[in-house]
Design a protein around this motif. Structure first.
Motif, PDB file in Angstrom:
ATOM      1  N   TYR A 107      59.801  33.448  50.482  1.00 36.40           N
ATOM      2  CA  TYR A 107      58.607  34.040  51.097  1.00 36.40           C
ATOM      3  C   TYR A 107      57.333  33.582  50.389  1.00 36.40           C
ATOM      4  O   TYR A 107      56.296  33.396  51.033  1.00 36.40           O
ATOM      5  N   ALA A 108      57.385  33.391  49.087  1.00 33.80           N
ATOM      6  CA  ALA A 108      56.189  32.981  48.352  1.00 33.80           C
ATOM      7  C   ALA A 108      55.693  31.625  48.813  1.00 33.80           C
ATOM      8  O   ALA A 108      54.480  31.383  48.916  1.00 33.80           O
ATOM      9  N   LEU A 139      45.671  33.877  36.534  1.00 30.43           N
ATOM     10  CA  LEU A 139      46.024  32.930  37.585  1.00 30.43           C
ATOM     11  C   LEU A 139      46.058  33.586  38.957  1.00 30.43           C
ATOM     12  O   LEU A 139      45.590  33.016  39.953  1.00 30.43           O
ATOM     13  N   VAL A 140      46.623  34.800  39.041  1.00 32.42           N
ATOM     14  CA  VAL A 140      46.762  35.441  40.349  1.00 32.42           C
ATOM     15  C   VAL A 140      45.441  36.001  40.865  1.00 32.42           C
ATOM     16  O   VAL A 140      45.406  36.559  41.967  1.00 32.42           O
ATOM     17  N   VAL A 164      45.424  33.357  46.160  1.00 32.69           N
ATOM     18  CA  VAL A 164      46.641  33.661  45.397  1.00 32.69           C
ATOM     19  C   VAL A 164      46.682  35.169  45.170  1.00 32.69           C
ATOM     20  O   VAL A 164      46.587  35.644  44.049  1.00 32.69           O
ATOM     21  N   SER A 165      46.770  35.913  46.231  1.00 32.35           N
ATOM     22  CA  SER A 165      46.671  37.358  46.136  1.00 32.35           C
ATOM     23  C   SER A 165      48.044  37.996  45.975  1.00 32.35           C
ATOM     24  O   SER A 165      49.047  37.520  46.498  1.00 32.35           O
ATOM     25  N   GLY A 180      51.700  40.040  49.187  1.00 30.03           N
ATOM     26  CA  GLY A 180      51.104  38.708  49.195  1.00 30.03           C
ATOM     27  C   GLY A 180      52.045  37.674  48.602  1.00 30.03           C
ATOM     28  O   GLY A 180      53.047  38.014  47.960  1.00 30.03           O
ATOM     29  N   PRO A 181      51.743  36.386  48.786  1.00 24.90           N
ATOM     30  CA  PRO A 181      52.640  35.329  48.298  1.00 24.90           C
ATOM     31  C   PRO A 181      52.846  35.352  46.795  1.00 24.90           C
ATOM     32  O   PRO A 181      53.954  35.089  46.305  1.00 24.90           O
ATOM     33  N   ALA A 182      51.798  35.647  46.040  1.00 26.25           N
ATOM     34  CA  ALA A 182      51.942  35.672  44.581  1.00 26.25           C
ATOM     35  C   ALA A 182      52.871  36.797  44.139  1.00 26.25           C
ATOM     36  O   ALA A 182      53.666  36.633  43.211  1.00 26.25           O
ATOM     37  N   LEU A 183      52.795  37.944  44.817  1.00 24.64           N
ATOM     38  CA  LEU A 183      53.665  39.062  44.460  1.00 24.64           C
ATOM     39  C   LEU A 183      55.118  38.748  44.814  1.00 24.64           C
ATOM     40  O   LEU A 183      56.040  39.147  44.093  1.00 24.64           O
TER      41      LEU A 183
END
Length: 289
Positions: free
Chosen positions: A81-82, A132-133, A138-139, A148-151
């Protein structure tokens, strides 16, 4: 020289998982869940076959199995998913940092008393991740409170950290990894819920390669060369994976290499190196003096 070449092949294989996943789900060739399921099944078939050939059979029991399977599922689907949105190198860097932070936390919960340098290194890596996030796009949280993708990659990193902690109890790393994949593969079908979503032939091929070659064969080769490496060499080698993934993203997917990524890489990987290698060298110097 031959050993160095084998280690290099393994690190490229590990980094290739990021590039393959990003190329497949980022381009919409396949849905993230379907990619994860196919990757698991392809890896399970490859690893089970290797165990039959090299070990004479496959044993599904063993210590740490539940944690290993659950951690593997969290890693596989968080990873997939990321990469719907994250660039290859950025995702690999977040993953790698979270694995190390998770393993550090696990050692604390197990009652370990880490060296001061491990604390400093873990804090440095975590600070780099937190910075970085905060980058644009990059939320941790998406619109309407969605993940979100970062999580998703943070979840993947925690999952792989748990997987690694559970793997410490294994007597045979290859056999344990094969068992985890074989058990996780049918469970992954429950996540898919009978609807694989959109898939193309190209997406399926990329998922199979990621599962059978860069995961299955990659893990098998790593466990074969690992006993021949000093722990410090193995740790330093793994520091190259996010950087190789970033280079792969630039060369094959046209992704940009930003100054913030380079700076964050120095902070995060420097923190990991300090945490993993610092206490070793400090102890060695103390004994020698």
């Amino acid at each position: 020289m031959r050993l160095f070449g084998l280690v290099w092949v393994v690190m490229v294989a590990f980094a290739a998982n990021s590039v393959l996943n990003r190329a497949a789900v980022g381009a919409g060739l396949i849905e993230p869940v379907a990619f994860g399921v196919i990757r698991l099944w392809a890896g399970a078939v490859m690893l089970a076959g290797l165990c039959v050939v090299l070990r004479g059979g496959l044993r599904l029991g063993g210590a740490g199995r539940v944690g290993g399977v659950m951690g593997l599922l969290a890693y596989i689907f968080g990873f997939s998913y990321a990469y719907v949105a994250l660039p290859s190198g950025l995702g690999a860097l977040i993953l790698f940092g979270m694995v190390q932070v998770t393993m550090f936390g696990g050692s604390l919960l197990a009652g370990d008393r880490p060296h001061l340098l491990r604390w400093l290194g873990a804090g440095m890596a975590f600070a780099g991740l937190a910075w970085l996030v905060q980058s644009p796009g990059v939320s941790l949280m998406g619109p309407k409170g969605q993940i979100g993708p970062a999580l998703f990659m943070v979840i993947a990193g925690v999952g792989w950290g748990i997987y690694s902690l559970a793997g410490r109890k294994a007597e045979d790393a290859l056999a344990s990894t094969a068992a985890n994949f074989v058990i996780a593969a049918p469970l992954a079908l429950l996540v898919m819920g009978g609807d694989p979503g959109a898939m193309t032939r190209g997406g399926v091929v990329l998922a199979v390669v990621s599962g059978a070659v860069t995961s299955g064969l990659g893990y098998a080769l790593w466990y074969a060369v690992l006993p021949r490496l000093e722990a410090s060499v193995a740790a330093v080698a793994q520091l190259t994976v996010p950087l190789i993934a970033a280079l792969g993203g630039v060369l094959f997917l046209g992704e940009a290499l930003t100054l913030k990524f380079v700076t964050a890489s120095v902070v995060i990987l420097g923190g990991v190196a300090l945490s993993v290698l610092g206490p070793r060298y400090f102890t060695r110097d103390s004994k020698g003096s």
